[in-house]
Scaffold this active site. Sequence first.
Site, mmCIF file in Angstrom:
data_model
loop_
_atom_site.group_PDB
_atom_site.id
_atom_site.type_symbol
_atom_site.label_atom_id
_atom_site.label_comp_id
_atom_site.label_asym_id
_atom_site.label_seq_id
_atom_site.Cartn_x
_atom_site.Cartn_y
_atom_site.Cartn_z
ATOM 1 N N HIS A 105 0.856 -1.184 0.000
ATOM 2 C CA HIS A 105 0.000 0.000 0.000
ATOM 3 C C HIS A 105 0.889 1.230 0.000
ATOM 4 O O HIS A 105 1.971 1.235 0.600
ATOM 5 C CB HIS A 105 -0.889 0.008 1.249
ATOM 6 C CG HIS A 105 -1.379 1.371 1.642
ATOM 7 N ND1 HIS A 105 -0.775 2.116 2.636
ATOM 8 C CD2 HIS A 105 -2.400 2.121 1.166
ATOM 9 C CE1 HIS A 105 -1.414 3.267 2.756
ATOM 10 N NE2 HIS A 105 -2.394 3.304 1.880
ATOM 11 N N HIS A 174 -8.344 -4.354 17.709
ATOM 12 C CA HIS A 174 -9.241 -5.411 18.179
ATOM 13 C C HIS A 174 -8.640 -6.806 18.010
ATOM 14 O O HIS A 174 -9.132 -7.759 18.601
ATOM 15 C CB HIS A 174 -10.602 -5.323 17.479
ATOM 16 C CG HIS A 174 -10.548 -5.527 15.996
ATOM 17 N ND1 HIS A 174 -10.243 -4.512 15.123
ATOM 18 C CD2 HIS A 174 -10.762 -6.627 15.237
ATOM 19 C CE1 HIS A 174 -10.276 -4.988 13.883
ATOM 20 N NE2 HIS A 174 -10.581 -6.267 13.924
#
Length: 302
Positions: A105, A174
């Site tokens: 990316h 998370h």
Amino acid sequence: MIEQIKTYLLSLQANICAQLEAIDGEAIFIKDKWKKLNDKGSGLTRVLANGKVFEQAGVNYSIVHGDYMPVSATTLRPELVGRRFTALGVSLVIHPRNPYVPTSHANVRFFLAEKDGEVPIWWFGGGFDLTPYYGFDEDCIFWHQSAKNSCIPFGDKIYPKYKKWCDDYFYIKHRDEQRGIGGLFFDDLNKDGFDKCFAFIKSVGDTYIMAYRPIVEKRKDTVYSDNERQFQLYRRGRYVEFNLIYDRGTLFGLQTGGRVESILISLPPKVAWEYKYQPKANSPEAKLYEYYLRPKDWVDAN
């Protein structure tokens, strides 16, 4: 400012796409020009799909205008509340077919926030990062050495600062996991004037493909089994989770009514989730978690 940056970004997009097409050898990028209603922005989205090397590659250029900054931008910078803005940049995500080739990316962007009667606020942001499924030390070292080289002309403290920022940013809270092995990430860059900041952006943007291409060419013909392919699809799920929950660029685009097809080209074409997946002990998959997905100093430690 805007015209200089636009010219560079379109050139950067064209160069990256040409090099990715050369690596793939079969597929080519389609060009999708688009324009928002009421002259609020336009862009050029380039997408390569179902290639020999790349399952999907999206390289997007956009310039958008808005009457107010969205929450994703003003939460950390309350001085931007109530300002109209212009934002332009190139962002890309490359999803390879072979599990031994890492996903990558990169993005470089510029913001101008204005308010009548007040001095305009401008800044650059961007960076690049690497997400391997099967790690190789030499690839990690080469990637980070390239990142460091892009920063060296601008000061000795730049790479360590932006390397740590990248590690901190691409952390999936998370899951308590890093997304990959990092690289560079920075935002709110306007120190020392426009010319120096623009030069840095160009250094980072130009370095990305020089860092990624040798890794792809080294790994693209590696033989793999369905086991490696399924692990790649599972790990792609982490990419989806991060981009939809945490990524500031994705949130900015969606909150400003951006073009959804262009915003979500970052998502992989195929992905899988598995309930309570655990890699086998002492396996290459376990090594990814235990070794590669833990921030480390790849350059100076070797």
